[in-house]
Design an enzyme around this catalytic site. Structure first.
Site, PDB file in Angstrom:
ATOM      1  N   SER A 142       5.681  -6.964   4.415  1.00  0.00           N
ATOM      2  CA  SER A 142       6.286  -7.347   5.682  1.00  0.00           C
ATOM      3  C   SER A 142       7.191  -8.687   5.433  1.00  0.00           C
ATOM      4  O   SER A 142       6.964  -9.391   4.735  1.00  0.00           O
ATOM      5  CB  SER A 142       5.344  -7.599   6.702  1.00  0.00           C
ATOM      6  OG  SER A 142       4.664  -8.704   6.503  1.00  0.00           O
TER       7      SER A 142
ATOM      8  N   GLU B 105       9.456  -3.418  13.400  1.00  0.00           N
ATOM      9  CA  GLU B 105       9.134  -2.271  12.391  1.00  0.00           C
ATOM     10  C   GLU B 105       7.849  -1.642  13.007  1.00  0.00           C
ATOM     11  O   GLU B 105       6.924  -2.323  13.040  1.00  0.00           O
ATOM     12  CB  GLU B 105       8.952  -3.100  11.070  1.00  0.00           C
ATOM     13  CG  GLU B 105       8.824  -1.721  10.132  1.00  0.00           C
ATOM     14  CD  GLU B 105       8.759  -2.412   8.730  1.00  0.00           C
ATOM     15  OE1 GLU B 105       9.399  -1.717   7.974  1.00  0.00           O
ATOM     16  OE2 GLU B 105       8.156  -3.461   8.393  1.00  0.00           O
TER      17      GLU B 105
ATOM     18  N   CYS C  74       9.454   1.903   3.743  1.00  0.00           N
ATOM     19  CA  CYS C  74      10.524   0.837   4.187  1.00  0.00           C
ATOM     20  C   CYS C  74      11.748   1.224   4.081  1.00  0.00           C
ATOM     21  O   CYS C  74      12.769   0.588   4.542  1.00  0.00           O
ATOM     22  CB  CYS C  74      10.539  -0.451   2.972  1.00  0.00           C
ATOM     23  SG  CYS C  74      11.061  -0.123   1.367  1.00  0.00           S
TER      24      CYS C  74
ATOM     25  N   LYS D 216      -1.115  -7.846  -8.359  1.00  0.00           N
ATOM     26  CA  LYS D 216      -1.902  -7.867  -7.397  1.00  0.00           C
ATOM     27  C   LYS D 216      -1.742  -6.655  -6.212  1.00  0.00           C
ATOM     28  O   LYS D 216      -0.568  -7.015  -5.571  1.00  0.00           O
ATOM     29  CB  LYS D 216      -1.988  -9.179  -6.501  1.00  0.00           C
ATOM     30  CG  LYS D 216      -3.230  -9.544  -5.967  1.00  0.00           C
ATOM     31  CD  LYS D 216      -3.662  -8.813  -4.843  1.00  0.00           C
ATOM     32  CE  LYS D 216      -2.754  -8.903  -3.521  1.00  0.00           C
ATOM     33  NZ  LYS D 216      -3.402  -7.767  -2.535  1.00  0.00           N
TER      34      LYS D 216
ATOM     35  N   PHE E 166       0.838  -1.295  -0.063  1.00  0.00           N
ATOM     36  CA  PHE E 166       0.115  -0.092  -0.046  1.00  0.00           C
ATOM     37  C   PHE E 166       0.904   1.208   0.148  1.00  0.00           C
ATOM     38  O   PHE E 166       0.365   2.428  -0.224  1.00  0.00           O
ATOM     39  CB  PHE E 166      -0.848   0.167   1.108  1.00  0.00           C
ATOM     40  CG  PHE E 166      -0.237   0.161   2.431  1.00  0.00           C
ATOM     41  CD1 PHE E 166      -0.059   1.497   2.886  1.00  0.00           C
ATOM     42  CD2 PHE E 166       0.439  -0.592   3.142  1.00  0.00           C
ATOM     43  CE1 PHE E 166       0.444   2.075   4.138  1.00  0.00           C
ATOM     44  CE2 PHE E 166       1.064  -0.402   4.503  1.00  0.00           C
ATOM     45  CZ  PHE E 166       1.146   0.923   4.918  1.00  0.00           C
TER      46      PHE E 166
ATOM     47  N   GLU F 233      -5.079  -3.940  -1.559  1.00  0.00           N
ATOM     48  CA  GLU F 233      -6.862  -3.482  -1.515  1.00  0.00           C
ATOM     49  C   GLU F 233      -6.956  -2.414  -0.838  1.00  0.00           C
ATOM     50  O   GLU F 233      -8.031  -1.840  -0.809  1.00  0.00           O
ATOM     51  CB  GLU F 233      -7.331  -4.762  -0.850  1.00  0.00           C
ATOM     52  CG  GLU F 233      -7.119  -5.086   0.527  1.00  0.00           C
ATOM     53  CD  GLU F 233      -5.864  -6.164   0.661  1.00  0.00           C
ATOM     54  OE1 GLU F 233      -5.842  -6.942   1.845  1.00  0.00           O
ATOM     55  OE2 GLU F 233      -5.012  -6.337  -0.255  1.00  0.00           O
ATOM     56  N   ARG F 234      -5.919  -1.532  -0.160  1.00  0.00           N
ATOM     57  CA  ARG F 234      -6.204  -0.440   0.622  1.00  0.00           C
ATOM     58  C   ARG F 234      -6.158   0.713  -0.268  1.00  0.00           C
ATOM     59  O   ARG F 234      -6.722   1.567  -0.043  1.00  0.00           O
ATOM     60  CB  ARG F 234      -4.947  -0.353   1.676  1.00  0.00           C
ATOM     61  CG  ARG F 234      -5.051  -1.365   2.745  1.00  0.00           C
ATOM     62  CD  ARG F 234      -3.778  -1.249   3.824  1.00  0.00           C
ATOM     63  NE  ARG F 234      -3.715  -2.266   4.501  1.00  0.00           N
ATOM     64  CZ  ARG F 234      -2.596  -2.156   5.573  1.00  0.00           C
ATOM     65  NH1 ARG F 234      -2.014  -1.148   5.674  1.00  0.00           N
ATOM     66  NH2 ARG F 234      -2.663  -3.132   6.612  1.00  0.00           N
TER      67      ARG F 234
END
Length: 498
Positions: free
Chosen positions: A226, A383, A281, A173, A149, A176-177
């Site tokens: 993640s 994190e 990140c 893919k 996202f 979805e956020r």
């Protein structure tokens, strides 16, 4: 309300699963759209479209393939403002940051224009008596990318541009956020002349991810997210014979030496630590001043800067950063701040009480700054992915070097110093994949490559740059000899160049 489906075979199609996810506008906290979540059958339909379209695309000469990307760049430039606003409204980052997200993706598309050069094979004439050997790079076929996202424009372009330039068909893919920008990028690729089926977007959750990993026709998968999910995808992809490059979490340190320009260092820490509300990140989340005097000087300058950060709605171009992406993300970051307090860290700046006037339901949080953090604390080891900076005081250079080197994550690290010997030694010895010297966010330019070490990266090849060509192609080597003048007769020993 806006309904977002999938992009399959060159057009948007409605989902059939009956399952949807809410797409929020983080600055107001309201639901602005719903996105369909794909079934295994819908993923399979995208693969079938890609599989049917890929052979002709793979047979198209590389120069013609990259002309589509050239036109795509024109269209992205044309629609840049609209793309940035869509991105900001779905993600929460500010408009200038959204434009930076798009630009860093564009730079990899620009790199991909040169892929015809990188796809050239090798040739040796006369490798043996009458024998020539040459190699060629060929596309894998259908490949996929699962993107996060936090960079809904940049990372999809990092994935699909090199893959498509190499002659593959691509299944994307996205998160979805914030799926709006990835869907729009697919539409622009079609407008640029990409054949239908070469770029498909399948929106979904874990069901769609597992369908990608289990599909026998998808030959490679790239992931950013993640570390636990990166490891899961890497292992499951490997078990089904797929190539995989999976990039996970980070805990990026900034080492501040006693001779560092402290004003420059504080500017760097504030921008790299709190930009995009820390949802990067490559965000600096740990500052490591060397020596008590350095630490005290750092905190003296850093505290007022964090206290005076300007938090605002995503559409405010003067805001330093905007809201977090969801309420769940906001609550998660707040929980980490509570953990840090309980563990004994000193909360020098507490941004948890921040409220945005007129946007009281938005997912906002002010900057938080911890001092006296130790390496056994969860807020150091894990994190946080929010606007939280932890200061870990090191007694000397060797201790400062050990902190990022021994941490589970190894994405990025920076050192701030005027000493060339110290910087050179640090760059050579630190056990981290990307290093900045007086550069807080050392994301390499597009013709190098991006990738972390340890639990920040799973797989042998990095993202973009020459590694992307190696990842998205397979090498075929041909040894040829023509009959004229060749002595007849069977030879039963292993062939040699005698």
């Amino acid at each position: 309300m806006r309904l977002i489906g999938h992009f399959i075979g060159g057009r948007e199609v409605k989902g059939t699963s009956g399952r949807t996810a809410d797409v929020f506008e983080p600055m107001t906290g309201t639901v602005q759209a719903k996105v369909d979540l794909a079934t295994k059958a819908e993923l399979r339909a995208a693969v079938e479209n890609a599989k049917a379209a890929q052979p002709e695309w793979g047979a198209t000469n590389p120069q013609r393939r990259v002309r589509v990307l050239m036109k795509f760049l024109e269209l992205v430039a044309r629609d840049n403002d609209a793309l940035a606003e869509l991105l900001a409204r779905e993600h929460g980052k500010t408009l200038p940051d959204a434009k930076g997200d798009i630009l860093r993706g564009v730079e990899v598309v620009e790199f991909a224009l040169g892929i015809p050069q990188l796809m050239k094979g090798e040739y040796t004439e006369g490798a043996g008596p009458g024998i020539d050997i040459y190699s060629m790079r060929q596309p894998l076929g259908v490949v996929a990318g699962i993107t996060p996202f936090n960079f809904p424009a940049m990372i999809p372009m990092w994935k699909f541009a090199p893959a498509i330039a190499c002659g593959n068909a691509f299944i994307l893919k996205p998160s979805e956020r914030d799926p709006g920008v990835p869907m729009r990028l697919a539409e622009l690729m079609l407008e640029a002349g990409l054949p239908p089926g070469i770029l498909n977007v399948v929106n979904g959750d874990k069901e769609a991810v597992d369908a990608i990993l289990d599909d026998p026709d998808i030959r490679a998968v790239g992931f950013v997210g993640s570390s636990p999910i990166a490891q899961y995808i890497y292992e499951r992809a490997a078990a089904t014979g797929k190539r995989a490059q999976c990039f996970g979490g980070a805990k990026n340190h900034a080492i501040i030496m006693p001779d560092a320009d402290m004003d420059q260092t504080v500017d760097a820490l504030v921008g790299a630590g709190y930009g995009a509300a820390g949802e990067r990140c490559m965000a600096v989340s740990v500052a490591v001043p060397v020596g008590k005097t350095t630490a005290d000087r750092l905190m003296e300058k850093l505290i007022p800067r964090v206290e005076n950060l300007k938090i605002g709605p995503s559409i405010d171009p003067t805001a330093d950063f905007g809201p977090l992406v969801t309420k769940e993300a906001l609550n998660r970051v707040r929980n980490y701040v509570e953990i840090g307090i309980k563990e004994g860290a000193k909360l020098a700046v507490d941004g948890r009480g921040f409220k945005m006037q007129g946007y009281e339901n938005g997912f906002y949080m002010g900057g938080c700054l911890f001092d006296n953090v130790t390496k056994d604390m969860r807020i150091y080891k894990e994190e946080i992915f929010g606007p939280v900076l932890s200061v870990v005081r090191a007694h000397d250079y060797d201790e400062a070097l050990r902190l990022p080197s021994e941490h589970d994550y190894g994405n990025g690290v920076a050192i701030f110093t005027r000493d060339g010997d110290a910087a050179r030694d640090f760059a050579a010895r630190v056990n981290v994949g990307m290093v900045g010297i007086n550069v807080p966010i050392p994301v390499p330019v597009a013709y190098y490559t991006f990738g972390g070490w340890k639990r920040s990266g799973f797989g042998d090849l990095n993202q973009y740059g020459p590694d992307s060509v190696r990842f998205y192609t397979k090498t075929k080597t041909v040894t040829s000899r023509w009959p004229s003048g060749v002595k007849e007769g069977a030879e039963f020993s292993i062939p040699t160049m005698k």
